[in-house]
Enzyme design. Structure first.
Site, mmCIF file in Angstrom:
data_model
loop_
_atom_site.group_PDB
_atom_site.id
_atom_site.type_symbol
_atom_site.label_atom_id
_atom_site.label_comp_id
_atom_site.label_asym_id
_atom_site.label_seq_id
_atom_site.Cartn_x
_atom_site.Cartn_y
_atom_site.Cartn_z
ATOM 1 N N LYS A 267 -26.097 -4.409 31.697
ATOM 2 C CA LYS A 267 -26.358 -2.977 31.751
ATOM 3 C C LYS A 267 -27.387 -2.436 32.861
ATOM 4 O O LYS A 267 -28.238 -3.356 33.027
ATOM 5 C CB LYS A 267 -26.979 -2.557 30.357
ATOM 6 N N GLU B 2 -24.273 2.058 10.222
ATOM 7 C CA GLU B 2 -25.065 2.960 9.333
ATOM 8 C C GLU B 2 -24.668 2.970 7.951
ATOM 9 O O GLU B 2 -25.507 3.052 7.055
ATOM 10 C CB GLU B 2 -24.791 4.483 9.651
ATOM 11 N N ARG C 296 -21.241 9.253 8.865
ATOM 12 C CA ARG C 296 -20.288 8.079 8.587
ATOM 13 C C ARG C 296 -20.914 7.232 7.252
ATOM 14 O O ARG C 296 -19.965 6.590 6.734
ATOM 15 C CB ARG C 296 -20.495 7.325 9.754
HETATM 16 C C1 LIG Z 1 -21.848 5.439 14.740
HETATM 17 C C2 LIG Z 1 -22.738 5.511 16.071
HETATM 18 N N1 LIG Z 1 -24.206 5.105 15.835
HETATM 19 C C3 LIG Z 1 -25.050 5.212 16.891
HETATM 20 C C4 LIG Z 1 -24.681 5.415 17.923
HETATM 21 C C5 LIG Z 1 -25.583 5.769 19.229
HETATM 22 N N2 LIG Z 1 -25.124 4.875 20.179
HETATM 23 C C6 LIG Z 1 -24.719 5.313 21.737
HETATM 24 S S1 LIG Z 1 -24.338 4.147 22.345
HETATM 25 C C7 LIG Z 1 -24.979 3.101 21.423
HETATM 26 C C8 LIG Z 1 -25.202 1.506 21.817
HETATM 27 C C9 LIG Z 1 -23.696 0.959 22.282
HETATM 28 O O1 LIG Z 1 -23.715 -0.364 22.400
HETATM 29 P P1 LIG Z 1 -22.615 -1.034 23.118
HETATM 30 O O2 LIG Z 1 -21.361 -0.726 22.321
HETATM 31 O O3 LIG Z 1 -22.774 -2.615 23.279
HETATM 32 O O4 LIG Z 1 -22.248 -0.320 24.539
HETATM 33 P P2 LIG Z 1 -23.004 -0.527 25.791
HETATM 34 O O5 LIG Z 1 -24.147 0.925 25.996
HETATM 35 O O6 LIG Z 1 -24.003 -1.730 25.661
HETATM 36 O O7 LIG Z 1 -21.993 -0.520 26.926
HETATM 37 C C10 LIG Z 1 -25.537 3.376 20.283
HETATM 38 C C11 LIG Z 1 -26.050 2.782 19.313
HETATM 39 C C12 LIG Z 1 -23.141 5.741 18.230
HETATM 40 N N3 LIG Z 1 -22.601 6.202 19.257
HETATM 41 N N4 LIG Z 1 -22.346 5.918 17.248
HETATM 42 MG MG LIG Z 2 -23.698 -3.542 24.887
#
Ligand SMILES: Cc1ncc(C[n+]2csc(CCOP(=O)(O)OP(=O)(O)O)c2C)c(N)n1
Ligand SMILES: [Mg+2]
Ligand SMILES: CC(=O)[C@@H](O)[C@H](O)COP(=O)(O)O
Length: 626
Positions: free
Chosen positions: A277, A363, A391
């Site tokens: 990232k 969640e 959710r």
């Molecule tokens: C159900 C839900 N909970 C929390 C979030 C908040 N959120 C947005 S991006 C993220 C992290 C995502 O991590 P990853 O899937 O590994 O993607 P990366 O940003 O590392 O590419 C979170 C927790 C969300 N989008 N959806």
């Molecule tokens: Mg990630």
């Protein structure tokens, strides 16, 4: 400095990603660099998901070179990492409008492009979409159209992802390609058994690719995989997938080789891409908390925020109060769904590490695990964004409330959030929680009330409680003129014609409206119920002493505060008319929070005008015109 023209020139100006296949390796490497420079420049100017997108440059280039979107379908989980996809599908010119009203969405948008499918920014949905889409393609005889789902390692920790893996892995006849974008983080480093497993996989050689390269001629000749794949060394293979990885997610040729093989295998496949990232931008790569997962306006040269936050945000007030209460209440524990920083609970976790639980982007698990903690005699605080609580509604209703368990839900980003758009506005929680028997919901109007109400909530042991507050500065404290039971009177007039009942920080514009109306000779009382739901008897009695009641809430009107007070007045056989001001029951696009509130009539002017309209006598209409 990369200009839009440079990027378009390199992209051949076409909206069709096919132009990428005509570029040489050298041109593609130059393009990747120019895309990075473009992203840094453009996102630093307006804010957004800089870190995730810098980590997805080579991956997205490879995807669009191996697959033929939109004939083949590329699905992005959450969609916050799809800026490069947008650049490669004709949206370079509009990138200056990212996440602004009437501008480009920060997520996928079907209205923007035929290349975009999933608009929902809630995590862990892409694999289920892929399962359904692959079935549809099979039934419609279009199974020559690949279905590819890109999902992050964080989103892979969500329950829906495992429900989908179960279905996908059990259907060898449906060759869905899962591209796991593994950068070891959600916001913070990912946690749990899956994170540990992925770490093991990252440490292994990519022998499965070597094997498949050696056997690719048999595979290409349609002999399928022939003999067994290399010994399964991943969870995914045990579920029925071929596993290709770990692949260097920044080495485009390796990615293309793996994606090409994945397509040739004609079976469910997981391509495990290892990325970083913030890749290629030192201020992001070295950012300790979340590698610029999301950033505000920055100085691109240094990565420093362009402006300091004005007043402390609600989140920081909550973070500090949680720590204070943690000292006072040893039974207080806290849970987050992979968002320790954004929810403010990181501070509690640093102070009380043994009483803090990050459960991943899960969640539903967070809520029912909290029910378990409460069953064990503790008082859990579940910190989530309001939109993500939806959710876990079943878990709130049946795992917590049915058992009258003392769990406190703290809903940050409640109401209109702004730039993150329709699937991020927290505009349904009052409606949902208002339907939960025994749930007490508060909407603090200012920081002082947040502290007071949070202390009341964590001391309440007879059932669940919830607090909600928006993505904004907490504003100045609004003192009460008097408190009637639990209801704070914030403004009153000698002649009390109208009662405005304001939920949360909309008390401020409600008071402004009251002052404007008073100047026109209309007497207004403004009340803050503090505990908004269920309706307090003292609020119903106060309403009965006015000629008109107006409720103001940063939630949909359907089933929110206004609807509840309407029912309470009816139950008390009170005919006082009520006008409910709130958000419309439709999806609201991204934009500036204050602009969107104003468009919904939830600013001082909108409230004033709504009340004047409610007070104006209906123009007489002869029967024949009605
Ligand atoms: C159900 C839900 N909970 C929390 C979030 C908040 N959120 C947005 S991006 C993220 C992290 C995502 O991590 P990853 O899937 O590994 O993607 P990366 O940003 O590392 O590419 C979170 C927790 C969300 N989008 N959806
Ligand atoms: Mg990630
Ligand atoms: C993609 C996602 O769900 C979050 O990263 C979202 O962008 C919330 O951002 P804020 O934390 O700035 O509200």
């Amino acid at each position: 400095m990369t200009t839009t023209t440079d990027a378009r020139r390199l992209l051949g100006g076409a909206a069709d990603p096919k132009v990428l296949r005509e570029l040489s390796g050298e041109e593609l490497d130059a393009l990747a660099q120019q895309i990075r420079e473009f992203l840094i420049e453009k996102v630093a100017a307006v804010g957004g998901h800089l870190g995730p997108n810098l980590g997805a440059v080579e991956l997205t280039l490879a995807l669009h070179r191996i697959f033929d979107s939109p004939h083949d379908t590329l699905l992005f989980d959450i969609g916050h990492q799809a800026y490069v996809h947008k650049l490669l599908t004709g949206r370079v010119e509009d990138f200056d409008t990212l996440r602004q009203g009437d501008g480009l969405s920060g997520y996928l948008s079907r209205a923007e492009s035929e290349h975009d499918v999933i608009e929902n920014s809630h995590a862990s949905t892409a694999l289920a979409y892929a399962d359904g889409l692959a079935k549809a393609r099979q039934l419609s005889g279009e199974d020559d159209r690949a279905v590819v789902a890109v999902i992050g390692d964080g989103a892979m920790s969500g329950g829906m992802a495992w429900e989908a893996l179960n279905n996908l892995g059990g259907a060898p006849e449906r060759p869905v390609i899962v591209v796991l974008n593994d950068n070891e983080r959600s916001y913070a480093p990912t946690v749990g058994g899956l994170a540990d497993h992925l770490q093991q996989l990252r440490g292994q050689s990519d022998d499965s690719i070597d094997w498949l390269v050696k056997n690719s001629s048999r595979i290409s000749a349609g002999e399928g995989t022939g003999g067994p794949l290399p010994v399964a060394h991943s969870l995914f293979e045990l579920l029925g997938f071929a596993y290709l990885g770990p692949v260097d997610g920044h080495h485009r040729p390796s990615l293309e080789e793996a994606l090409h093989l994945a397509r040739e295998l004609e079976r469910p496949v997981v391509v495990h891409a290892v990325t970083a990232k913030g890749r290629g931008y030192e201020p992001a790569e070295s950012e300790p908390d979340d590698r610029m997962h999301t950033c505000g306006v920055l100085d691109p040269a240094t990565g420093a925020p362009a402006k300091k936050a004005s007043a402390p945000g609600w989140t920081s007030v909550f973070a500090d109060e949680m720590c204070a209460l943690g000292d006072e209440h040893r039974e207080l524990v806290a849970l987050t769904a992979a968002m320790p920083g954004p929810t403010g609970l990181a501070k509690f976790g640093e102070r009380f590490p043994e009483r803090f639980f990050d459960v991943g982007i899960a969640e539903q698990h967070a809520v029912t695990s909290a029910a378990g903690l409460a069953t064990g005699g503790l008082h859990p605080v579940v910190g989530v964004y309001a939109t993500f609580l939806g959710r876990a509604f079943d878990q709130v209703l049946m795992d917590v409330a049915l058992h009258r368990l003392p769990v406190t839900f703290v809903l940050d980003r409640a109401g209109i959030t702004g730039p993150d758009g329709p699937s991020h506005h927290g505009m349904w929680d009052l409606t949902l929680l208002g339907a939960v028997p025994g749930m007490h919901v508060s909407a603090p109007r200012d920081a002082a009330q947040l502290r007071e109400l949070l202390a009341e909530a964590v001391a309440y042991e007879d059932g669940p409680t919830a607090l909600r507050f928006p993505k904004a500065s907490a504003g100045a404290d609004i003192p009460a003129l008097e408190r009637i039971g639990q209801v704070d009177v914030l403004h009153r007039s000698s002649v009390a014609d109208i009662l405005i009942v304001a939920a949360g920080p909309l008390a401020a514009p409600a008071i402004e409206a009251a002052e404007a109306l008073q100047a026109q000779g209309i007497g207004v009382t403004v009340a803050d119920p503090r505990w908004a739901l269920p309706i307090l008897p003292e609020l119903t009695q106060l309403a009965a002493r006015h000629h008109l009641v107006v409720t103001v809430e940063d939630n949909i009107r359907h089933g929110g505060l206004g609807a509840a007070l309407t029912r309470a007045l009816a139950d008390a056989s009170n005919a006082t008319p009520l006008r409910a001001l709130g958000l419309p029951g439709r999806f609201i696009p991204h934009g500036n929070r204050n602009d969107l509130l104003s468009q919904a009539g939830l600013d001082a002017e909108g409230i004033t005008q709504a009340i004047l309209r409610a007070c104006a006598p209906e123009p007489f209409q002869p029967a024949k015109e009605r």
